[in-house]
Every structure is written in structure tokens, then in C-alpha cells.
Design a protein around this motif. Structure first.
Motif, PDB file in Angstrom:
ATOM      1  N   THR A 124       1.010  -1.667  -0.135  1.00 27.86           N
ATOM      2  CA  THR A 124       0.170  -0.022  -0.068  1.00 27.86           C
ATOM      3  C   THR A 124       0.838   1.065   0.188  1.00 27.86           C
ATOM      4  OG1 THR A 124       0.112   0.310   2.233  1.00 27.86           O
ATOM      5  CG2 THR A 124      -1.963  -1.088   1.046  1.00 27.86           C
ATOM      6  N   VAL A 125       1.911   1.149   0.344  1.00 29.75           N
ATOM      7  CA  VAL A 125       3.248   2.398   0.225  1.00 29.75           C
ATOM      8  C   VAL A 125       4.343   2.349   0.184  1.00 29.75           C
ATOM      9  CG1 VAL A 125       2.041   2.850   2.598  1.00 29.75           C
ATOM     10  CG2 VAL A 125       4.318   1.777   2.488  1.00 29.75           C
ATOM     11  N   GLN A 126       3.665   1.631  -1.394  1.00 25.56           N
ATOM     12  CA  GLN A 126       5.107   1.214  -2.162  1.00 25.56           C
ATOM     13  C   GLN A 126       6.647   0.841  -1.937  1.00 25.56           C
ATOM     14  OE1 GLN A 126       3.438   4.137  -5.199  1.00 25.56           O
ATOM     15  NE2 GLN A 126       2.732   3.027  -6.359  1.00 25.56           N
ATOM     16  N   ILE A 127       6.552   0.502  -0.738  1.00 24.42           N
ATOM     17  CA  ILE A 127       7.978  -0.097  -0.648  1.00 24.42           C
ATOM     18  C   ILE A 127       8.530  -1.047  -0.836  1.00 24.42           C
ATOM     19  CG2 ILE A 127       9.584  -0.711   1.680  1.00 24.42           C
ATOM     20  CD1 ILE A 127       7.966   2.527   2.196  1.00 24.42           C
ATOM     21  N   SER A 128       9.572  -1.455  -1.473  1.00 21.28           N
ATOM     22  CA  SER A 128       9.402  -2.954  -1.202  1.00 21.28           C
ATOM     23  C   SER A 128       9.870  -3.766  -0.580  1.00 21.28           C
ATOM     24  CB  SER A 128      10.828  -3.411  -2.446  1.00 21.28           C
ATOM     25  OG  SER A 128      11.830  -3.313  -2.551  1.00 21.28           O
ATOM     26  N   PRO A 129      10.146  -5.154  -0.051  1.00 22.89           N
ATOM     27  CA  PRO A 129      10.640  -6.164   0.893  1.00 22.89           C
ATOM     28  C   PRO A 129      12.329  -6.017   1.349  1.00 22.89           C
ATOM     29  CG  PRO A 129       9.337  -7.313   0.198  1.00 22.89           C
ATOM     30  CD  PRO A 129       9.017  -6.338  -1.163  1.00 22.89           C
ATOM     31  N   ASN A 130      12.685  -5.282   0.313  1.00 24.73           N
ATOM     32  CA  ASN A 130      14.121  -5.725   0.338  1.00 24.73           C
ATOM     33  C   ASN A 130      15.169  -3.786   0.698  1.00 24.73           C
ATOM     34  OD1 ASN A 130      14.799  -7.887  -1.458  1.00 24.73           O
ATOM     35  ND2 ASN A 130      14.951  -6.774  -3.512  1.00 24.73           N
ATOM     36  N   GLN A 131      13.589  -3.439   0.870  1.00 27.32           N
ATOM     37  CA  GLN A 131      14.172  -1.979   1.203  1.00 27.32           C
ATOM     38  C   GLN A 131      13.706  -1.978   2.768  1.00 27.32           C
ATOM     39  OE1 GLN A 131      11.259   0.271  -1.360  1.00 27.32           O
ATOM     40  NE2 GLN A 131      12.443   1.452  -0.213  1.00 27.32           N
ATOM     41  N   VAL A 132      13.261  -3.020   3.605  1.00 28.68           N
ATOM     42  CA  VAL A 132      13.160  -3.589   5.223  1.00 28.68           C
ATOM     43  C   VAL A 132      13.505  -4.332   5.981  1.00 28.68           C
ATOM     44  CG1 VAL A 132      11.552  -1.516   4.546  1.00 28.68           C
ATOM     45  CG2 VAL A 132      10.660  -4.060   4.888  1.00 28.68           C
ATOM     46  N   ILE A 133      14.165  -5.312   4.943  1.00 30.75           N
ATOM     47  CA  ILE A 133      14.554  -6.768   5.505  1.00 30.75           C
ATOM     48  C   ILE A 133      15.710  -6.070   6.023  1.00 30.75           C
ATOM     49  CG2 ILE A 133      15.458  -8.888   4.563  1.00 30.75           C
ATOM     50  CD1 ILE A 133      13.641  -9.393   3.240  1.00 30.75           C
ATOM     51  N   ASP A 134      17.390  -5.782   5.778  1.00 28.41           N
ATOM     52  CA  ASP A 134      18.090  -5.921   6.471  1.00 28.41           C
ATOM     53  C   ASP A 134      17.841  -4.171   6.919  1.00 28.41           C
ATOM     54  OD1 ASP A 134      20.875  -5.716   7.783  1.00 28.41           O
ATOM     55  OD2 ASP A 134      21.818  -6.419   5.134  1.00 28.41           O
ATOM     56  N   TYR A 135      18.111  -4.210   8.271  1.00 29.63           N
ATOM     57  CA  TYR A 135      18.121  -2.692   9.009  1.00 29.63           C
ATOM     58  C   TYR A 135      20.018  -2.795   9.141  1.00 29.63           C
ATOM     59  CZ  TYR A 135      19.433  -3.440  13.660  1.00 29.63           C
ATOM     60  OH  TYR A 135      20.244  -3.914  15.289  1.00 29.63           O
ATOM     61  N   HIS A 136      20.638  -3.324   8.481  1.00 31.00           N
ATOM     62  CA  HIS A 136      22.278  -2.957   8.731  1.00 31.00           C
ATOM     63  C   HIS A 136      23.067  -2.139   7.280  1.00 31.00           C
ATOM     64  CE1 HIS A 136      22.825  -5.840  11.721  1.00 31.00           C
ATOM     65  NE2 HIS A 136      21.837  -6.690  10.788  1.00 31.00           N
ATOM     66  N   GLN A 137      21.435  -1.693   6.426  1.00 32.38           N
ATOM     67  CA  GLN A 137      21.652  -0.793   5.420  1.00 32.38           C
ATOM     68  C   GLN A 137      21.840  -0.008   5.672  1.00 32.38           C
ATOM     69  OE1 GLN A 137      19.250  -1.192   2.039  1.00 32.38           O
ATOM     70  NE2 GLN A 137      17.952  -2.941   3.350  1.00 32.38           N
ATOM     71  N   TYR A 138      21.434   1.071   6.861  1.00 34.77           N
ATOM     72  CA  TYR A 138      20.669   1.947   7.392  1.00 34.77           C
ATOM     73  C   TYR A 138      21.830   2.483   8.707  1.00 34.77           C
ATOM     74  CZ  TYR A 138      16.669   1.116   4.338  1.00 34.77           C
ATOM     75  OH  TYR A 138      15.688   0.883   3.417  1.00 34.77           O
ATOM     76  N   PRO A 139      22.888   3.149   8.297  1.00 30.98           N
ATOM     77  CA  PRO A 139      23.906   3.327   9.016  1.00 30.98           C
ATOM     78  C   PRO A 139      22.628   3.828  10.663  1.00 30.98           C
ATOM     79  CG  PRO A 139      24.592   4.831   7.434  1.00 30.98           C
ATOM     80  CD  PRO A 139      23.034   4.187   6.993  1.00 30.98           C
ATOM     81  N   ILE A 140      22.108   5.397  10.167  1.00 31.07           N
ATOM     82  CA  ILE A 140      21.269   6.112  11.572  1.00 31.07           C
ATOM     83  C   ILE A 140      21.283   4.278  12.746  1.00 31.07           C
ATOM     84  CG2 ILE A 140      19.326   6.883  12.682  1.00 31.07           C
ATOM     85  CD1 ILE A 140      19.623   8.755  10.429  1.00 31.07           C
ATOM     86  N   ALA A 141      20.118   3.491  11.894  1.00 30.13           N
ATOM     87  CA  ALA A 141      19.191   2.935  13.279  1.00 30.13           C
ATOM     88  C   ALA A 141      20.576   1.419  13.121  1.00 30.13           C
ATOM     89  CB  ALA A 141      18.601   1.976  11.352  1.00 30.13           C
ATOM     90  N   ASP A 142      21.898   1.194  12.871  1.00 33.87           N
ATOM     91  CA  ASP A 142      22.743   0.444  12.924  1.00 33.87           C
ATOM     92  C   ASP A 142      23.985   0.814  12.270  1.00 33.87           C
ATOM     93  OD1 ASP A 142      23.096  -2.406  15.024  1.00 33.87           O
ATOM     94  OD2 ASP A 142      23.554  -3.261  12.965  1.00 33.87           O
TER      95      ASP A 142
END
Length: 333
Positions: A124-142
Motif C-alpha cells: 500500500t505504501v509502495q515499499i519493497s521488502p528488500n528495503q526493510v529486511i536488513d536494517y544494517h544497511q541504514y547507519p542511523i539504525a545500526d
């Protein structure tokens, strides 16, 4: 879901509130952050406020959104513990992963991809699973230890309050001094503006870090992993049951009269014995050194700015867990 972190008052987009209705995240309401220690009778853990993986994950998501206003990375933060089993890092001990404590991170992608609720919401928000599966890809998160990320920040601030090291007003002042900046490697990181605030944060984190590896904590986690291993070997439970919630798992465990008695023994634990030499049913129990060396904007790492902090951090990291811990009756077959 109402956030437990008073210091982060960001208004979240609807999708970041709606995602908490996912059954896979609701399960985390009954998976504790204290890794089973809160069930024992050790004085250190008495009176601890319930602190669940769901609360932690909501907090990490809120922090990421506060500093990024980015929905995909915030959702990745929400999902980062979705594969956590009952009793959290106790299961790393079960798998002999004492010092890395990464064995429980597996399965996030499978859970997200198999969740009808999450898949529908992402569509519904047009976000793919690959964008949310790995939080290590976001340095603010991890990011890599000892840098500061939203994940480390949330449990650090929460446990400062949980263990009475700081009150909510001080936690707020620590949080308000943080902003996104570049570290010494040119990487994005959560950094402090004031060296004094960074120093106070660093010392408070070290207090918590010492608790995470103290003898009571390591002994409790190992004892529970020992009990669970024998229950699996006896066929009373299996590893897939660990991905239920803790009350449901314990109900199945205690359906066996033997393990009901053993679980009661675990809950009554309030002491252990220590030896500098090997003995029957005494164990060396290592653990992961969790710590943060915060970065101060335009100044550098705290350990480079404060000799006292560097000394205290070095002493903490040199703790070698060399003694053997045991109990006069708990470790039986």
C-alpha cells in the motif's frame, strides 16, 4: 501502539503506527529484553519493569524516524528483532554463540516475506521488502560497535532508567544533545554536540554494560540455556517452539512435571558458587562486551578525548570471564 520512550515525541506516519498490528510484532510483547534474568530471584533483577522486544523495536523505529524522517529505514528498524526467539540471547548461549550473540538474527527475511499483513502494508505504501529486511544497511539504525546507532541508543537509555542509573529528565537531556553528523571515517552516525554530555552518556552506558556481563547475568542466561537444551533433548519442546511467545513456550515446557519442577528451581535462583579451577557442573561462561564509544562532533571519539573514560573502557573490555560458575543442585540431567 503508544511509545514507551518519552524523550522522542516525533509524530509518526500512519504506516509506522499501523505496522504494529502485525501478529509477528505483537508476539514480541511477550519476549523480554532482559533475556530470562527477570524470572530469577537475584536481587539485581528484582522489581525490573517489563521491557519487551516490541517496546524496544518501537523505540528504535521512533529514533530512526526522528533523525531521518525516512519511512523505509524506520520500518527496517521496526522489524530488526522480528526473528528474536523467547528469552532472546539465551538462545545464543544455547547455540554456544556466547561472544558474538548473532545466531538469533537469522530468519528476518523469511518472516517478513511470509507475513500477509506486512506484505499487504508494504504494497500500500509502495515499499519493497528488500528495503526493510536488513536494517544494517541504514547507519542511523545500526552500525558496527562501538559506534552509536538507534538500536544501541534505545536499549542504553531504557536501561539507564530500568536500573535506576538516570531519571527521565537526564535521559531527555542526553537525547537532546544528539544529532546526525559525520564521524572520523566520513560515515553518518548519531553524534553528541557536547563533550560533557557525551562523557556522562559514556559513563552511564558503561554502568549498564557491566551489568550485561556480570556474573549474575551470565549465570542466569547459561542456566536457562542449559534447562532448555535438556528439554529439547528430551522432546518436551523443540527449537521451533522458541518462536512462540514466552508464556506459551513456558506452558508447553511446564506440561512436563520434571521441567515444571526445574523451571521452579530456575525461578528460585538467587545465588551461585564460583571457582578458579574446573569442577563438575561448573562452567566458564563468556559473554559479549556491549559498549559504546560515542563521537563528539568536530572533536572525535570520547576515548580519545577523556583519559579517564579510556581507562574505564579498557578495564571493562579486559574482563576475561576466567572463573567457573556453578550451583550446588541446579545442573542436573
Amino acid at each position: 501502539m503508544k511509545t514507551r520512550i518519552d524523550y522522542c515525541r516525533e509524530t509518526l506516519p500512519d504506516v509506522l503506527e499501523e505496522v504494529w498490528n502485525a501478529p509477528e510484532l505483537i508476539r514480541l510483547d511477550e519476549v523480554g529484553m532482559h533475556c530470562g534474568c527477570e524470572y530469577t530471584s537475584f536481587d539485581l533483577f528484582k522489581g525490573l519493569k517489563k521491557y519487551s522486544r516490541r517496546e524496544h523495536s518501537y523505540g528504535v523505529m521512533s529514533i530512526v524516524y526522528h533523525f531521518s524522517h525516512d519511512t523505509p529505514s524506520s520500518l527496517a528498524a521496526a522489524f530488526h528483532d522480528i526473528a528474536t526467539p523467547c528469552f532472546s540471547h539465551v538462545i545464543d548461549f544455547l547455540h554456544q554463540d556466547f561472544e558474538r550473540q548473532e545466531s538469533t538474527e537469522k530468519g528476518t527475511d523469511q518472516i517478513i516475506n511470509n507475513s500477509l499483513f506486512i506484505q499487504k502494508l508494504l504494497k500500500t505504501v509502495q515499499i519493497s521488502p528488500n528495503q526493510v529486511i536488513d536494517y544494517h544497511q541504514y547507519p542511523i539504525a545500526d552500525n558496527d560497535s562501538p559506534k552509536l546507532s538507534a538500536d544501541r541508543l534505545e536499549y542504553s537509555l531504557a536501561n539507564m532508567i530500568n536500573f535506576g542509573f538516570a531519571d527521565k529528565a537526564e535521559v531527555q537531556s542526553l537525547y537532546d544533545d544528539i544529532q546526525v553528523s559525520k564521524n572520523e571515517y566520513g560515515e553518518t552516525e548519531l553524534c553528541f554536540q557536547s563533550i560533557d554530555t557525551a562523557l556522562r552518556f559514556g559513563e552511564l552506558v558503561l554502568q549498564s554494560s557491566r551489568l550485561y556481563v556480570c556474573k549474575e547475568d551470565r549465570f542466569s542466561m547459561f542456566a536457562l540455556s542449559y534447562l532448555i537444551k535438556h528439554a529439547i533433548d528430551d522432546g518436551v519442546v523443540n527449537e521451533s517452539d522458541l518462536y512462540l511467545d514466552e508464556p506459551v513456550f513456558l506452558k508447553k515446557l511446564c506440561s512436563s512435571s520434571k521441567y515444571k519442577r526445574w523451571w521452579t528451581e530456575f525461578k528460585s535462583l538467587s545465588l551461585f558458587e564460583e571457582s578458579d579451577k574446573p569442577k563438575p557442573h561448573f562452567y566458564r561462561i563468556p559473554a559479549k562486551h556491549r559498549y559504546i564509544d560515542p563521537f563528539v562532533i568536530s572533536r572525535g571519539r570520547l576515548s580519545k578525548l577523556s583519559d579517564n573514560y579510556a581507562k574505564n573502557l579498557k578495564e571493562f573490555l579486559e574482563d576475561d570471564f576466567s572463573s567457573y560458575l556453578g550451583h550446588p543442585s541446579f545442573f542436573h540431567e
